[in-house]
Design a protein around this motif. Sequence first.
Motif, short mmCIF file in Angstrom:
data_model
loop_
_atom_site.label_atom_id
_atom_site.label_comp_id
_atom_site.label_asym_id
_atom_site.label_seq_id
_atom_site.Cartn_x
_atom_site.Cartn_y
_atom_site.Cartn_z
N LEU A 100 0.67 -1.22 -0.03
CA LEU A 100 0.24 0.05 -0.08
C LEU A 100 0.95 0.97 0.75
N ALA A 101 0.18 2.05 -0.50
CA ALA A 101 0.86 3.23 -0.44
C ALA A 101 0.30 4.70 0.18
N VAL A 102 0.09 5.43 1.01
CA VAL A 102 -0.24 6.39 1.71
C VAL A 102 0.00 7.43 1.68
N TYR A 103 -1.26 8.16 0.76
CA TYR A 103 -0.88 9.60 0.32
C TYR A 103 -2.08 10.64 1.36
N LYS A 104 -1.33 11.89 1.61
CA LYS A 104 -2.33 12.94 2.36
C LYS A 104 -2.31 14.44 1.02
N GLY A 105 -3.52 14.87 1.81
CA GLY A 105 -3.37 16.10 0.80
C GLY A 105 -4.28 17.31 1.10
N LYS A 106 -4.98 17.84 0.64
CA LYS A 106 -5.94 18.79 0.61
C LYS A 106 -6.86 18.60 -0.08
N SER A 107 -8.00 18.91 -0.11
CA SER A 107 -8.93 19.13 -0.47
C SER A 107 -9.95 20.33 -0.39
N ASP A 108 -11.40 20.46 -0.73
CA ASP A 108 -12.71 21.48 -1.03
C ASP A 108 -13.63 20.88 0.48
N SER A 109 -12.63 19.47 0.72
CA SER A 109 -14.00 19.32 1.76
C SER A 109 -13.10 18.41 2.95
N GLY A 110 -11.75 19.17 2.92
CA GLY A 110 -10.51 19.03 4.07
C GLY A 110 -8.90 18.26 3.28
N ASP A 111 -8.64 18.33 4.32
CA ASP A 111 -7.03 17.42 4.37
C ASP A 111 -7.70 16.21 4.45
N PHE A 112 -6.93 15.14 3.86
CA PHE A 112 -7.31 14.17 3.49
C PHE A 112 -6.30 12.83 3.53
N ILE A 113 -6.76 11.83 4.02
CA ILE A 113 -5.69 10.34 3.29
C ILE A 113 -6.09 9.90 3.13
N LEU A 114 -5.42 9.39 1.64
CA LEU A 114 -5.66 8.56 0.56
C LEU A 114 -5.19 7.20 0.47
N THR A 115 -5.73 6.25 -0.02
CA THR A 115 -4.94 5.03 -0.19
C THR A 115 -4.46 4.19 -0.74
N ALA A 116 -3.76 3.50 -1.54
CA ALA A 116 -4.18 3.00 -2.71
C ALA A 116 -2.96 1.87 -3.23
N GLU A 117 -2.92 0.77 -3.62
CA GLU A 117 -2.40 0.20 -3.98
C GLU A 117 -1.23 0.46 -4.51
N PHE A 118 -0.47 -0.09 -3.90
CA PHE A 118 1.16 0.00 -4.37
C PHE A 118 1.90 -0.55 -5.41
N THR A 119 0.76 -1.36 -5.88
CA THR A 119 2.01 -1.74 -7.78
C THR A 119 0.55 -1.59 -8.87
N THR A 120 -0.23 -0.80 -8.15
CA THR A 120 -1.28 -0.51 -9.63
C THR A 120 -1.91 0.59 -9.16
N GLY A 121 -1.59 1.19 -8.35
CA GLY A 121 -1.95 3.08 -7.86
C GLY A 121 -3.92 2.79 -7.67
N ALA A 122 -3.97 1.62 -7.39
CA ALA A 122 -6.29 1.22 -7.33
C ALA A 122 -6.57 1.88 -5.78
N ILE A 123 -7.19 3.51 -5.55
CA ILE A 123 -7.61 3.57 -4.76
C ILE A 123 -8.22 2.55 -4.10
N LYS A 124 -7.94 2.33 -2.74
CA LYS A 124 -8.40 1.69 -1.93
C LYS A 124 -9.23 2.43 -0.32
N LYS A 125 -9.21 3.69 0.03
CA LYS A 125 -9.64 3.78 0.50
C LYS A 125 -8.98 5.65 0.96
N ILE A 126 -10.13 6.22 1.54
CA ILE A 126 -10.23 7.55 1.20
C ILE A 126 -10.93 8.32 2.85
N GLU A 127 -9.85 8.85 3.20
CA GLU A 127 -10.45 9.83 5.27
C GLU A 127 -10.40 10.79 5.16
N VAL A 128 -11.34 12.31 5.37
CA VAL A 128 -11.46 13.11 5.75
C VAL A 128 -12.10 13.15 7.62
#
Length: 167
Positions: free
Chosen positions: A123-151
Motif C-alpha cells: 500500500l501507498a498512503v498519501y496526504k493532501g488537501k481538498s475542498d472537503s478538508g485534509d484527506f488521507i488516501l490509501t492506494a495499492e502500491f503496484t496498481t495505484g488503485a484507490i482503496k480508501k479515502i479518509e477525511v
Amino acid sequence: MKKLSLLFLFILIFFTSCSNSPSPIVRSFSAQVSATSGGVEIKGKITANKQNIFTAQITSPSTMKGYAYTYKDSKLRLNYKGMIVDAEEGYLPDTAFPTVIYNVLKSLNKENNCYLSSSDNALAVYKGKSDSGDFILTAEFTTGAIKKIEVEDINFTAEFSNIKIIN
C-alpha cells in the motif's frame, strides 16, 4: 574476494528493489464504495476519470437508493428515477458523500495538493488537501488503485472494492 563481490551484489539488488516508487494513483476507474459519513453508512457505485467527470450511484440506505450524482465541467446533475436537476458544482455541501470523493479526486489533478506519506510493498498512503478538508488516501502500491479515502475533520471514510481500471 568472490564472497565480497557476491555480498555487494546482494546488497545492491536488495536496496534497489526496496526503493521502488508506488504506481501513480489511478484516476480513471469504476468501483463499489462503502462510506461512513457522520455516522450514516452509504453504499454505491462510482465512476471517475482524469477529466474530472465523476458519477456516484447510491444503492443504500433505502432512503437514498436510486439517487445518482454526476459532476462534469463545474456542474452537478442530480438524477432520481428519471427526474433530473442541474445545479452548480457547489450545490451540495462539501461534506456530502459524493462531493467528498469528487473533491478528493479533483484535488489529485492539482499540483502540490497531495504527497506520498508512507508506503510498503502492498500500500501507498498519501496526504493532501481538498475542498472537503485534509484527506488521507490509501492506494495499492503496484496498481495505484484507490482503496480508501479518509477525511478526519468531517468523520468521513470510504472504502473501495471491485475496482476496474478504465484506460
